[in-house]
Design an enzyme around this catalytic site. Sequence first.
Site, PDB file in Angstrom:
ATOM      1  CE1 TYR A 190      -3.424  -2.320   5.988  1.00 26.81           C
ATOM      2  CE2 TYR A 190      -3.159  -0.003   5.408  1.00 26.81           C
ATOM      3  CZ  TYR A 190      -3.326  -1.318   5.027  1.00 26.81           C
ATOM      4  OH  TYR A 190      -3.374  -1.653   3.695  1.00 26.81           O
ATOM      5  CE  LYS A 192      -0.322  -4.489   3.224  1.00 34.54           C
ATOM      6  NZ  LYS A 192      -0.787  -5.829   2.753  1.00 34.54           N
ATOM      7  CB  THR A 206      -0.911   0.000   1.260  1.00 34.72           C
ATOM      8  OG1 THR A 206      -1.480   1.292   1.440  1.00 34.72           O
ATOM      9  CG2 THR A 206      -0.138  -0.338   2.531  1.00 34.72           C
ATOM     10  CG  ASP A 207      -1.208   4.956  -0.939  1.00 34.23           C
ATOM     11  OD1 ASP A 207      -1.663   4.368   0.066  1.00 34.23           O
ATOM     12  OD2 ASP A 207      -1.872   5.748  -1.614  1.00 34.23           O
ATOM     13  CD  GLU A 208      -3.114   3.796   4.590  1.00 36.21           C
ATOM     14  OE1 GLU A 208      -2.827   3.721   5.780  1.00 36.21           O
ATOM     15  OE2 GLU A 208      -4.271   3.971   4.169  1.00 36.21           O
TER      16      GLU A 208
HETATM   17  P1  NAD Z   1     -10.218  -6.741   2.805  1.00 35.19           P
HETATM   18  O1  NAD Z   1     -10.187  -6.403   4.254  1.00 35.19           O
HETATM   19  O2  NAD Z   1     -11.440  -6.460   2.013  1.00 35.19           O
HETATM   20  O3  NAD Z   1      -9.898  -8.302   2.629  1.00 35.19           O
HETATM   21  C1  NAD Z   1      -8.915  -8.963   3.353  1.00 35.19           C
HETATM   22  C2  NAD Z   1      -9.152 -10.458   3.206  1.00 35.19           C
HETATM   23  O4  NAD Z   1      -8.110 -11.154   3.908  1.00 35.19           O
HETATM   24  C3  NAD Z   1     -10.468 -10.941   3.811  1.00 35.19           C
HETATM   25  O5  NAD Z   1     -11.113 -11.828   2.931  1.00 35.19           O
HETATM   26  C4  NAD Z   1     -10.052 -11.660   5.079  1.00 35.19           C
HETATM   27  O6  NAD Z   1     -10.919 -12.723   5.449  1.00 35.19           O
HETATM   28  C5  NAD Z   1      -8.674 -12.183   4.678  1.00 35.19           C
HETATM   29  N1  NAD Z   1      -7.815 -12.425   5.825  1.00 35.19           N
HETATM   30  C6  NAD Z   1      -7.575 -11.594   6.879  1.00 35.19           C
HETATM   31  N2  NAD Z   1      -6.728 -12.195   7.749  1.00 35.19           N
HETATM   32  C7  NAD Z   1      -6.408 -13.395   7.210  1.00 35.19           C
HETATM   33  C8  NAD Z   1      -5.561 -14.452   7.617  1.00 35.19           C
HETATM   34  N3  NAD Z   1      -4.885 -14.385   8.775  1.00 35.19           N
HETATM   35  N4  NAD Z   1      -5.433 -15.538   6.833  1.00 35.19           N
HETATM   36  C9  NAD Z   1      -6.118 -15.618   5.664  1.00 35.19           C
HETATM   37  N5  NAD Z   1      -6.956 -14.659   5.237  1.00 35.19           N
HETATM   38  C10 NAD Z   1      -7.095 -13.562   5.998  1.00 35.19           C
HETATM   39  O7  NAD Z   1      -8.947  -6.038   2.199  1.00 35.19           O
HETATM   40  P2  NAD Z   1      -8.728  -5.357   0.751  1.00 35.19           P
HETATM   41  O8  NAD Z   1      -9.162  -3.961   0.831  1.00 35.19           O
HETATM   42  O9  NAD Z   1      -9.258  -6.261  -0.288  1.00 35.19           O
HETATM   43  O10 NAD Z   1      -7.129  -5.350   0.712  1.00 35.19           O
HETATM   44  C11 NAD Z   1      -6.422  -6.481   0.199  1.00 35.19           C
HETATM   45  C12 NAD Z   1      -4.948  -6.215   0.280  1.00 35.19           C
HETATM   46  O11 NAD Z   1      -4.623  -5.070  -0.481  1.00 35.19           O
HETATM   47  C13 NAD Z   1      -4.437  -5.929   1.692  1.00 35.19           C
HETATM   48  O12 NAD Z   1      -3.180  -6.537   1.829  1.00 35.19           O
HETATM   49  C14 NAD Z   1      -4.300  -4.419   1.750  1.00 35.19           C
HETATM   50  O13 NAD Z   1      -3.283  -4.050   2.631  1.00 35.19           O
HETATM   51  C15 NAD Z   1      -3.924  -4.128   0.316  1.00 35.19           C
HETATM   52  N6  NAD Z   1      -4.325  -2.801  -0.200  1.00 35.19           N
HETATM   53  C16 NAD Z   1      -5.611  -2.374  -0.060  1.00 35.19           C
HETATM   54  C17 NAD Z   1      -5.986  -1.152  -0.608  1.00 35.19           C
HETATM   55  C18 NAD Z   1      -7.401  -0.644  -0.493  1.00 35.19           C
HETATM   56  O14 NAD Z   1      -7.646   0.505  -0.861  1.00 35.19           O
HETATM   57  N7  NAD Z   1      -8.361  -1.425  -0.044  1.00 35.19           N
HETATM   58  C19 NAD Z   1      -5.040  -0.380  -1.282  1.00 35.19           C
HETATM   59  C20 NAD Z   1      -3.717  -0.843  -1.399  1.00 35.19           C
HETATM   60  C21 NAD Z   1      -3.386  -2.075  -0.856  1.00 35.19           C
HETATM   61  O1  DAU Z   2      -4.119   4.138   0.536  1.00 35.41           O
HETATM   62  C1  DAU Z   2      -4.316   2.748   0.485  1.00 35.41           C
HETATM   63  C2  DAU Z   2      -5.111   2.357   1.698  1.00 35.41           C
HETATM   64  O2  DAU Z   2      -6.415   2.864   1.485  1.00 35.41           O
HETATM   65  C3  DAU Z   2      -5.161   0.855   1.942  1.00 35.41           C
HETATM   66  O3  DAU Z   2      -3.873   0.378   2.231  1.00 35.41           O
HETATM   67  C4  DAU Z   2      -6.093   0.535   3.105  1.00 35.41           C
HETATM   68  O4  DAU Z   2      -6.227  -0.875   3.225  1.00 35.41           O
HETATM   69  C5  DAU Z   2      -7.455   1.144   2.832  1.00 35.41           C
HETATM   70  O5  DAU Z   2      -8.289   0.954   3.949  1.00 35.41           O
HETATM   71  C6  DAU Z   2      -7.325   2.626   2.519  1.00 35.41           C
HETATM   72  O6  DAU Z   2      -6.901   3.373   3.699  1.00 35.41           O
HETATM   73  P1  DAU Z   2      -7.521   4.790   4.070  1.00 35.41           P
HETATM   74  O7  DAU Z   2      -7.345   4.998   5.507  1.00 35.41           O
HETATM   75  O8  DAU Z   2      -7.043   5.825   3.139  1.00 35.41           O
HETATM   76  O9  DAU Z   2      -9.055   4.457   3.681  1.00 35.41           O
HETATM   77  P2  DAU Z   2     -10.435   4.826   4.416  1.00 35.41           P
HETATM   78  O10 DAU Z   2     -11.508   4.433   3.468  1.00 35.41           O
HETATM   79  O11 DAU Z   2     -10.497   4.304   5.802  1.00 35.41           O
HETATM   80  O12 DAU Z   2     -10.344   6.410   4.501  1.00 35.41           O
HETATM   81  C7  DAU Z   2     -10.160   7.189   3.339  1.00 35.41           C
HETATM   82  C8  DAU Z   2     -10.133   8.653   3.757  1.00 35.41           C
HETATM   83  O13 DAU Z   2     -11.421   9.008   4.249  1.00 35.41           O
HETATM   84  C9  DAU Z   2      -9.165   8.926   4.889  1.00 35.41           C
HETATM   85  O14 DAU Z   2      -8.583  10.225   4.691  1.00 35.41           O
HETATM   86  C10 DAU Z   2     -10.027   8.941   6.133  1.00 35.41           C
HETATM   87  C11 DAU Z   2     -11.358   9.454   5.616  1.00 35.41           C
HETATM   88  N1  DAU Z   2     -12.545   8.915   6.317  1.00 35.41           N
HETATM   89  C12 DAU Z   2     -12.644   7.583   6.484  1.00 35.41           C
HETATM   90  C13 DAU Z   2     -13.723   7.024   7.127  1.00 35.41           C
HETATM   91  C14 DAU Z   2     -13.832   5.533   7.316  1.00 35.41           C
HETATM   92  C15 DAU Z   2     -13.542   9.770   6.755  1.00 35.41           C
HETATM   93  O15 DAU Z   2     -13.450  10.997   6.578  1.00 35.41           O
HETATM   94  N2  DAU Z   2     -14.617   9.233   7.381  1.00 35.41           N
HETATM   95  C16 DAU Z   2     -14.750   7.896   7.602  1.00 35.41           C
HETATM   96  O16 DAU Z   2     -15.770   7.478   8.201  1.00 35.41           O
END
Ligand code: NAD
Ligand code: DAU
Length: 341
Positions: free
Chosen positions: A152, A156, A128-130
Amino acid sequence: MRNLMVTGGAGFIGSNFTRYMLEKYPDYTVLVYDKLTYAGNLDNLKDVAARFGDRYAFVQGDICDAATVREAIRAYDVDTIVNFAAESHVDRSIMNPDAFIKTDVYGTYVLLEATRELGLERMHQVSTDEVYGHVPEGASKETDPVAPRSPYAASKASADLMVNAYHITYGLPVTITRGANNIGPYQYPEKVVPLFVTNALDDQPLPLYGDGEQVRDYQYVLDHCEAIDLVLHKGEIGEIYNVGTGTEMRNIDMTRLVLKLLGKPESLIQPVRDRPGHDRRYALDVTKIRALGWEPGHTCEEAIEKTVRWYVENEWWWRPIKSGERYREYYRRQYAGREIT
Ligand code: NAD
Ligand code: DAU
């Protein structure tokens, strides 16, 4: 590379990636290996199971459980791991970091060890970019140091460091992608876009953190899946690739766009106390992935529009989640009494 194990494949991005790969490669098989935490949902793969029964399999398991991971790899003749499995929500990591350390750090180590011992062709880490932390100006390059600021992001970043160490020390064939915020179908409605869309549909307040001036790069999930596919096939072993549109949007503008698309009033916006340690801006330099031949297929605005439409059309998917006690309990814990009046 024919037989993939997609860990975390029952979650948001992993299920989209599974569908995308099975559609694109008629000779590939995908084993989804997933613990089914609160975020894992077999409804995300319902159509996949029906359409690709012979090339798709599901095993419920924890990536921290080395024996079950090895058993699954052997049973399904897996040659490549694509690791999406993670605890993924920043707010939950602030409430309780424990599962983040276990899954995101130790679980990744278990997958690296399995890759090494069983001689797999590739272990791809979805990061992730985080990991770059708050970026006040400019854009993060893959060579920038990691500076994570939430539990988090730190978990990562730790995983990325371990993946890199396994490449350097053992010559493990690894690649890493660092994605910006994904949006699209099947995203659990704790993340801001599906949360705001589904709250707005029910005329409920949209809890916007702080001043709403935080900047994110909201990219469409299938663009991210395409980039991972490209890195798997054309990426260089041992390399990291940033993935995002390379543009930015303020949360307040994302919120207004969601409301406009749904024809709902801005009075639904409810400012709430900010997230502790909130990273105000992420920005990725995506030159390297573009040089491999990838272009984002959607702007942030187009991604939001498509996402809104999906949630409008797929209440069958999100209503059971949002009405469940587990979700409601989380929502109360996260948002009750947080309003700024
Ligand atoms: P998500 O929370 O929707 O899904 C995570 C999945 O992992 C779930 O199905 C959960 O059951 C499974 N899981 C959790 N713990 C586990 C374990 N111990 N063993 C096996 N399975 C397990 O997450 P997402 O948003 O689909 O993100 C997927 C990946 O991409 C993550 O690694 C996250 O860090 C990365 N990522 C997410 C975003 C985003 O914006 N959502 C952006 C960049 C990177
Ligand atoms: O940038 C990549 C990341 O994006 C992934 O690695 C993470 O898994 C994913 O959860 C996401 O992280 P963020 O923290 O950026 O996503 P979130 O949807 O939680 O929040 C996006 C932005 O919105 C952030 O600036 C916080 C704000 N926010 C979030 C929530 C849940 C609000 O203002 N209100 C809210 O209720």
